[in-house]
Write a protein that holds these residues in place. Sequence first.
Motif, short mmCIF file in Angstrom:
data_model
loop_
_atom_site.label_atom_id
_atom_site.label_comp_id
_atom_site.label_asym_id
_atom_site.label_seq_id
_atom_site.Cartn_x
_atom_site.Cartn_y
_atom_site.Cartn_z
N ILE A 124 0.38 8.39 0.81
CA ILE A 124 0.93 7.11 0.85
C ILE A 124 0.02 6.74 1.01
O ILE A 124 -0.51 5.68 0.18
CB ILE A 124 3.08 7.51 0.78
N PHE A 125 -0.67 7.38 2.25
CA PHE A 125 -1.34 6.29 2.71
C PHE A 125 -3.19 6.60 1.49
O PHE A 125 -3.24 5.09 1.82
CB PHE A 125 -2.05 6.70 4.10
N LEU A 126 -3.00 7.36 1.64
CA LEU A 126 -4.55 7.52 0.18
C LEU A 126 -4.45 6.64 -0.67
O LEU A 126 -5.19 6.14 -1.62
CB LEU A 126 -4.04 9.20 0.05
N ILE A 127 -3.01 7.15 -1.28
CA ILE A 127 -2.66 5.26 -1.99
C ILE A 127 -2.97 4.44 -1.91
O ILE A 127 -3.93 3.68 -2.91
CB ILE A 127 -1.19 5.51 -3.23
N LEU A 128 -2.31 3.70 -1.07
CA LEU A 128 -2.70 2.22 -0.82
C LEU A 128 -4.16 2.55 -0.62
O LEU A 128 -4.94 1.36 -0.22
CB LEU A 128 -2.17 2.61 0.64
N LEU A 129 -4.54 2.97 0.13
CA LEU A 129 -6.39 3.37 0.13
C LEU A 129 -7.32 3.19 -0.60
O LEU A 129 -8.56 1.85 -1.33
CB LEU A 129 -6.89 3.97 0.68
N LEU A 130 -6.68 3.45 -1.45
CA LEU A 130 -7.72 3.40 -2.97
C LEU A 130 -7.34 2.40 -3.77
O LEU A 130 -7.89 1.29 -3.88
CB LEU A 130 -6.60 4.87 -4.13
N ALA A 131 -5.85 1.08 -3.15
CA ALA A 131 -5.71 0.04 -4.59
C ALA A 131 -6.37 -0.64 -3.49
O ALA A 131 -6.54 -1.75 -3.39
CB ALA A 131 -3.60 -0.18 -4.10
N THR A 132 -6.15 -0.54 -1.80
CA THR A 132 -7.31 -1.69 -0.86
C THR A 132 -8.66 -2.08 -1.36
O THR A 132 -9.12 -2.83 -1.67
CB THR A 132 -7.56 -1.49 0.44
N THR A 133 -9.23 -0.85 -2.56
CA THR A 133 -10.32 -1.24 -2.58
C THR A 133 -10.90 -2.39 -4.10
O THR A 133 -12.13 -2.49 -4.71
CB THR A 133 -11.43 0.48 -3.34
N PHE A 134 -9.63 -2.48 -4.52
CA PHE A 134 -9.78 -3.19 -6.07
C PHE A 134 -8.96 -4.35 -6.14
O PHE A 134 -9.34 -4.90 -6.62
CB PHE A 134 -8.72 -2.07 -7.15
N ASP A 205 -17.47 0.46 -1.14
CA ASP A 205 -17.63 2.26 -1.60
C ASP A 205 -17.54 2.56 -0.21
O ASP A 205 -17.14 3.87 -0.27
CB ASP A 205 -19.26 1.98 -1.30
N VAL A 206 -17.31 1.94 1.49
CA VAL A 206 -17.19 2.50 2.08
C VAL A 206 -15.33 3.22 1.96
O VAL A 206 -15.32 4.23 2.61
CB VAL A 206 -17.50 2.00 3.11
N PHE A 207 -14.70 1.95 1.88
CA PHE A 207 -13.62 2.92 1.87
C PHE A 207 -13.49 3.63 0.77
O PHE A 207 -12.76 5.02 1.62
CB PHE A 207 -12.95 2.01 1.04
N ARG A 208 -13.93 3.76 -0.31
CA ARG A 208 -13.73 5.14 -1.56
C ARG A 208 -14.39 5.99 -0.62
O ARG A 208 -14.24 7.41 -1.44
CB ARG A 208 -14.51 4.32 -2.70
N MET A 209 -15.70 6.55 0.02
CA MET A 209 -16.60 7.41 0.65
C MET A 209 -15.21 7.75 1.75
O MET A 209 -14.93 8.73 1.65
CB MET A 209 -16.80 7.11 1.22
N MET A 210 -14.24 7.32 2.41
CA MET A 210 -13.62 7.67 3.03
C MET A 210 -12.13 8.40 3.30
O MET A 210 -12.19 9.45 3.10
CB MET A 210 -12.89 5.54 4.12
N LEU A 211 -11.51 7.79 1.63
CA LEU A 211 -10.58 7.57 0.36
C LEU A 211 -11.09 9.44 0.20
O LEU A 211 -10.28 10.18 0.24
CB LEU A 211 -10.36 7.76 -0.22
N ALA A 212 -12.25 9.46 -0.22
CA ALA A 212 -12.96 11.59 -0.79
C ALA A 212 -12.90 12.37 0.79
O ALA A 212 -12.28 12.93 0.33
CB ALA A 212 -14.18 10.85 -1.05
N ILE A 213 -12.74 11.83 2.07
CA ILE A 213 -12.88 12.12 3.06
C ILE A 213 -11.66 12.85 2.91
O ILE A 213 -11.43 13.24 3.43
CB ILE A 213 -13.62 12.07 4.31
N CYS A 214 -10.74 11.89 3.17
CA CYS A 214 -9.44 11.73 3.63
C CYS A 214 -8.52 12.29 2.74
O CYS A 214 -7.55 12.77 3.27
CB CYS A 214 -8.45 11.04 4.01
N PHE A 215 -9.18 12.62 1.58
CA PHE A 215 -8.12 13.37 0.04
C PHE A 215 -8.38 15.11 1.00
O PHE A 215 -7.91 15.76 0.56
CB PHE A 215 -9.05 13.19 -0.96
N VAL A 216 -9.53 15.60 1.12
CA VAL A 216 -10.21 16.36 1.71
C VAL A 216 -9.42 16.81 2.53
O VAL A 216 -8.20 18.26 2.77
CB VAL A 216 -11.73 17.04 1.81
N PHE A 217 -8.90 16.30 3.61
CA PHE A 217 -8.12 16.50 5.22
C PHE A 217 -6.86 16.70 4.44
O PHE A 217 -6.19 17.60 5.13
CB PHE A 217 -8.38 15.32 6.09
N TRP A 218 -6.61 15.96 3.23
CA TRP A 218 -4.83 16.09 2.89
C TRP A 218 -4.94 17.45 1.99
O TRP A 218 -3.38 17.69 2.54
CB TRP A 218 -4.72 14.65 1.76
N ILE A 219 -5.96 18.08 1.53
CA ILE A 219 -5.22 19.00 0.97
C ILE A 219 -5.62 20.36 1.82
O ILE A 219 -4.72 21.39 1.90
CB ILE A 219 -6.82 19.33 0.03
#
Length: 498
Positions: A124-134, A205-219
């Motif tokens: 859910i945190f990852l979804i919220l992080l993505l939403a924040t960028t928009f 862009d920074v938040f989206r980069m963090m999202l990509a990094i955190c998504f790998v951690f989540w996997i």
Amino acid sequence: MTSEHVRSPCIRARLHSIADFIGAPKDSVVTFSLNDPRDPRNWHSLWKWTMIAAIMPIDFSVSWGASSFSPVAADFAKDMHISNETATLGLSMYVLGLAFGPMTLAPLSEYFGRRPIYVISYGIFLILLLATTFVHSLGLFLVLRVFSGYFSSVTISNFGGTIADLFHHHNTGPAMGLFLWAATGGSPTGFVLFSFIAQGRSWRDVFRMMLAICFVFWIILTTTLFFLGETRHSIILLRRAHSLRESLGDGAVYVPQEAKHEKPSRLFMTVLIRPFRFLATEAIVQFSALYNGYLYGLSFLFNGAFHLIFGPAGYGFDTIGIGLSFLGICAGITLGLLTNIYQERYYQRRLAESQNQSVTESRVHLAHIASAILPISLFIFAYTAHPGLHPVIPVLTSAFWGWSFYTLILMTLTYTEDAYKTYSASALAGIGLVRNVSGAVFPVVGRRLFLSKGTKLSCIILGAMAVVMVPIPWILARWGKTLRRRSPWASEHLEEDD
């Protein structure tokens, strides 16, 4: 099935056969046997440390959610047409979410298990992080930041419990040391990492980069949890009891009282009320909360203060240069991880000398030194952090603050856990609430302090606050056992073997 039925040789043989097959004990109470391989405390060391290794990156990223915002706060302010002071709320609202997440996520993990809470909450945190960028509204952004902090706090809620699941009480020190290294090091390392990412990029862009990094951690975390399984003892025992009941077609198979599920309403009321009772009545919790609140508040305050000290208005560094100024704190925290090896050996030696009787006060050994070094480092920083001196001097000075920060936080957490044991989750929840509320308030107040008073006087004020807290480790070492004896919760464990 009554106890008389269980005594029947035929029924007992059937029960024993099924119990052997599923690994349950051969009576009506399902517990872990001495060397039960299904007990997470009996897992092979490789699997225990694999679990810890999978959770640690998530632990780092919890603080990254705060510190990644600081390097792009100016760009955010420009994009949202607000002042830099108002932009600080982007950091504070996230940390405020961290304060309240554990109050509900911790009991959920007790009721449903660690695994689903880790996976779902961080997802859910990852979804919220993505939403924040928009978003283009400050109000909506701040709401999303609060909930982002809330759901990302899953490691604050669960990591300590996971360590308790995997290790016997007196062996939790090394894992707790690593957990705290990731938790305390997350903020400065995040600033260093994201200052490189932020150079020439927008905050989105920074938040989206963090999202990509955190998504790998989540996997990585999800995969590890899938293969290694649940660690919460009560959940494992309840599942085994359920399997045994289905196999026998009988309901007279139970779990120990401490493994039974409370009603969700009662569980949440206990978890929500008890931390406040601890804060109101327990001196040990009050001392620990005071230190934690001050130290974490100072940590997040430095995110903005270092920009003022080392940025264009100070030493003139760009975004990357400001990020690199946090390397001193990173080095100090890492040194704390290494010196904790000595602290842990000291504790184990005292434990052996006492023949496994409680030696909780041994947890504060290095904190005596750290409590003195903390204000000294702040006073030195006050007189050296100005463009007239080489920047390496205040950066090196900040390393001593980083070491004290780590050592004192570790002392408060391990001492509290040792003192309250069964009730430590409630005690730590109270401490965590104060810690993260302070972390939300300090950056806003601290920015005003540094702008109005300047670096020198501001650091002197912060150092004076640290001086007031110097006696805390000495009080715990000298009168800690008396405080524990007077506590209705800690006194239950006073004479227990560790």
